[in-house]
Scaffold this active site. Structure first.
Site, PDB file in Angstrom:
ATOM      1  N   ASN A 209       0.887  -1.336  -0.076  1.00  0.00           N
ATOM      2  CA  ASN A 209      -0.037  -0.007  -0.119  1.00  0.00           C
ATOM      3  C   ASN A 209       0.960   1.347   0.105  1.00  0.00           C
ATOM      4  O   ASN A 209       2.155   1.048  -0.122  1.00  0.00           O
ATOM      5  CB  ASN A 209      -0.940  -0.128   1.157  1.00  0.00           C
ATOM      6  CG  ASN A 209      -0.344   0.080   2.555  1.00  0.00           C
ATOM      7  OD1 ASN A 209       0.344   0.947   2.740  1.00  0.00           O
ATOM      8  ND2 ASN A 209      -0.365  -1.228   3.045  1.00  0.00           N
ATOM      9  N   LYS A 337     -14.285   1.569  14.905  1.00  0.00           N
ATOM     10  CA  LYS A 337     -12.915   0.879  15.127  1.00  0.00           C
ATOM     11  C   LYS A 337     -12.316   0.936  16.444  1.00  0.00           C
ATOM     12  O   LYS A 337     -12.031  -0.015  17.078  1.00  0.00           O
ATOM     13  CB  LYS A 337     -11.796   1.283  14.327  1.00  0.00           C
ATOM     14  CG  LYS A 337     -12.178   0.946  12.797  1.00  0.00           C
ATOM     15  CD  LYS A 337     -10.958   1.374  11.732  1.00  0.00           C
ATOM     16  CE  LYS A 337     -11.589   1.139  10.385  1.00  0.00           C
ATOM     17  NZ  LYS A 337     -10.737   1.963   9.377  1.00  0.00           N
TER      18      LYS A 337
HETATM   19  N1  CTP Z   1      -4.788  -2.975  12.113  1.00  0.00           N
HETATM   20  C1  CTP Z   1      -4.118  -3.881  12.390  1.00  0.00           C
HETATM   21  N2  CTP Z   1      -3.925  -5.184  11.790  1.00  0.00           N
HETATM   22  C2  CTP Z   1      -4.759  -5.383  10.553  1.00  0.00           C
HETATM   23  C3  CTP Z   1      -5.538  -4.399  10.160  1.00  0.00           C
HETATM   24  C4  CTP Z   1      -5.427  -3.058  10.917  1.00  0.00           C
HETATM   25  O1  CTP Z   1      -3.450  -3.847  13.620  1.00  0.00           O
HETATM   26  N3  CTP Z   1      -4.837  -6.402  10.130  1.00  0.00           N
HETATM   27  C5  CTP Z   1      -4.714  -1.519  12.722  1.00  0.00           C
HETATM   28  C6  CTP Z   1      -3.821  -0.533  12.170  1.00  0.00           C
HETATM   29  O2  CTP Z   1      -2.659  -0.477  12.387  1.00  0.00           O
HETATM   30  C7  CTP Z   1      -4.688   0.819  12.566  1.00  0.00           C
HETATM   31  C8  CTP Z   1      -6.118   0.289  12.861  1.00  0.00           C
HETATM   32  O3  CTP Z   1      -5.949  -1.106  12.788  1.00  0.00           O
HETATM   33  O4  CTP Z   1      -4.315   1.248  13.633  1.00  0.00           O
HETATM   34  C9  CTP Z   1      -7.090   0.567  11.712  1.00  0.00           C
HETATM   35  O5  CTP Z   1      -6.530   0.111  10.415  1.00  0.00           O
HETATM   36  P1  CTP Z   1      -7.614  -0.041   9.192  1.00  0.00           P
HETATM   37  O6  CTP Z   1      -6.834  -0.373   8.179  1.00  0.00           O
HETATM   38  O7  CTP Z   1      -8.219   1.649   8.962  1.00  0.00           O
HETATM   39  O8  CTP Z   1      -8.983  -0.391   9.469  1.00  0.00           O
HETATM   40  P2  CTP Z   1      -9.425  -2.040   9.530  1.00  0.00           P
HETATM   41  O9  CTP Z   1      -9.584  -2.516  10.887  1.00  0.00           O
HETATM   42  O10 CTP Z   1      -8.409  -2.796   8.516  1.00  0.00           O
HETATM   43  O11 CTP Z   1     -10.702  -1.813   8.757  1.00  0.00           O
HETATM   44  P3  CTP Z   1     -10.927  -1.455   7.102  1.00  0.00           P
HETATM   45  O12 CTP Z   1      -9.796  -1.859   6.501  1.00  0.00           O
HETATM   46  O13 CTP Z   1     -12.122  -2.314   6.849  1.00  0.00           O
HETATM   47  O14 CTP Z   1     -11.304  -0.014   6.970  1.00  0.00           O
END
Ligand code: CTP
Length: 401
Positions: A209, A337
């Protein structure tokens, strides 16, 4: 700004030694008392007399000049220092420090000090990039020494690249920041994740990403500046390890990040998950490069563990801070979240806004707390955003004990 502060400036033997004269002048103008120790090689570039005149203090140039006095002097200077600056720091002096060699006045005094030590390396680019010099610098950084990144440019030897001593004003500012920084996170362990993960498809391709890691690195830098011990778990980036007590652990896959974070979690006080973790990974990683055979290619992805959610479930006394990069419904998505992952705070940013996206040096965030409070910050540098987040964390930590 620096009145009442004693700074010992070690000058080692490089062409940039002449710039150290201006550093003394700037630190003195800011109110500090500056004591200069020169290596014998440095005294071949600039005379001790110049430093004596500028600093208004006696200059120590050789361990053998005043044999009756030196031993007392090196201990006295070491303990009098509020900060020990070495500028320029040559590969030689860096190598000695990293390996416990104390064979002249500068290396013995710096070994005897308990003050923060700041190194400003300056040397030929190839020397600076030599893995031995880099390993020595990393070792010193991991032990809590501060290293000011050299500037890039045309060096005296005609080579272009990193290795130039930064401007004296920049070095004096760095020193002032350290001396004036509040050490309110002393004794606290922070785990900070940064950058994006890479999930391999085959030996040459991955799913990644656009995260640059800048926000996480800014948090690590500012937390270390305030005395925290930081474990920085980072996906691939070009960013240098922030100065101070920062242990950089480089990972690629979400699974590796999870392993490190869980290992470090038990005695951590604060976890800030600024990393953009891949939610899915290829179910299978091909052992050989995938050849282009058909018109379409289907990859089956499987879910990665949600690291932050797992930390939320295991949480005892830790403060947990998440990030939410969103493109719509910013506050609602972030609030969801915050609750689902049992966080104390979440930093939400709309990555579609100019000045808030990936790779920008600024950010525009809203900070949501678990008590429902939402703080909207204007566009700020990532370091300023980091400072606001850390102030809030400090508030949460103080409430806990
Ligand atoms: N995060 C994590 N492990 C994952 C995905 C996300 O620890 N597998 C953590 C990220 O580091 C961030 C938070 O969760 O602090 C939110 O990440 P984000 O990508 O915005 O959200 P997701 O929970 O992955 O939800 P979505 O992608 O559906 O928005």
């Amino acid at each position: 700004m620096l009145s009442g502060k004693n700074i010992v400036l070690g000058v080692s033997g490089g062409i940039a030694a002449y710039k150290a004269v201006e550093i003394v002048s700037r630190l003195k103008k800011a109110g500090a008392t500056v004591y200069v120790i020169m290596t014998e090689a440095a005294a071949k570039f600039v005379t001790p007399l110049t430093f004596r005149e500028i600093s208004g203090q006696p200059v120590v140039a050789s361990m053998w000049d005043e044999p009756k006095q030196w031993n007392v002097e090196h201990v006295a200077l070491a303990s009098r220092a509020d900060l020990f600056l070495i500028a320029p720091a040559t590969a030689n002096v860096i190598g000695k420090m990293a390996n416990g060699i104390a064979d002249d006045m500068l290396s013995t005094t710096v070994m005897a000090t308990r003050a923060p030590v700041v190194l400003a390396p300056a040397m030929n680019t190839n020397m600076y990039l030599n893995p031995i010099v880099q390993a020595n610098l990393h070792k010193l950084q991991s032990l809590g020494y501060h290293v000011i990144e050299p500037a890039c440019g045309l060096l005296a030897c005609g080579v272009e690249g990193p290795g130039r001593l930064p401007e004296p004003a920049e070095i004096a500012d760095y020193v002032a920041t350290i001396l004036n920084s509040v050490q309110d996170f002393k004794g606290r362990k922070f785990i900070i994740t940064a950058g994006g993960t890479r999930e391999p498809i085959d030996p040459v391709r991955y799913i990644g990403n656009r995260s640059s890691g800048k926000m996480g690195y800014a948090l690590a830098k500012m937390a270390a500046k305030r005395g925290a011990h930081v474990v920085l778990v980072s996906g691939p980036t070009e960013l240098p390890c922030p100065p101070g007590d920062v242990r950089l652990v480089k990972i690629e896959r979400a699974a590796e990040m999870r392993e490190i974070v869980l290992k470090e979690y038990r005695d951590a006080d604060v976890v800030i998950k600024a990393a953009a973790v891949a939610d899915y990974r290829p179910q299978q990683t091909a052992e050989q490069k995938i050849k282009k055979t058909g018109d379409t290619l289907t990859l089956v992805l499987e879910k990665n563990p949600d690291i932050l959610k797992e930390l939320g479930q295991l949480k005892q006394r830790q403060i947990l801070v998440g990030f939410a990069a969103e493109t719509e419904e910013l506050v609602a998505n972030a609030a969801q979240k915050l609750a689902a992952k049992n966080l104390d705070m979440i930093v939400a940013n709309d990555v579609t806004l100019p000045g808030a996206g990936f790779n920008a040096d600024t950010n525009i965030v809203k900070i949501l707390a678990s008590d429902g409070k939402v703080d909207e910050l204007p566009q700020m540098s990532k370091e300023q955003v980091a400072s606001v987040i850390l102030d809030k964390i400090y508030g949460l930590l103080s409430k806990k004990c």
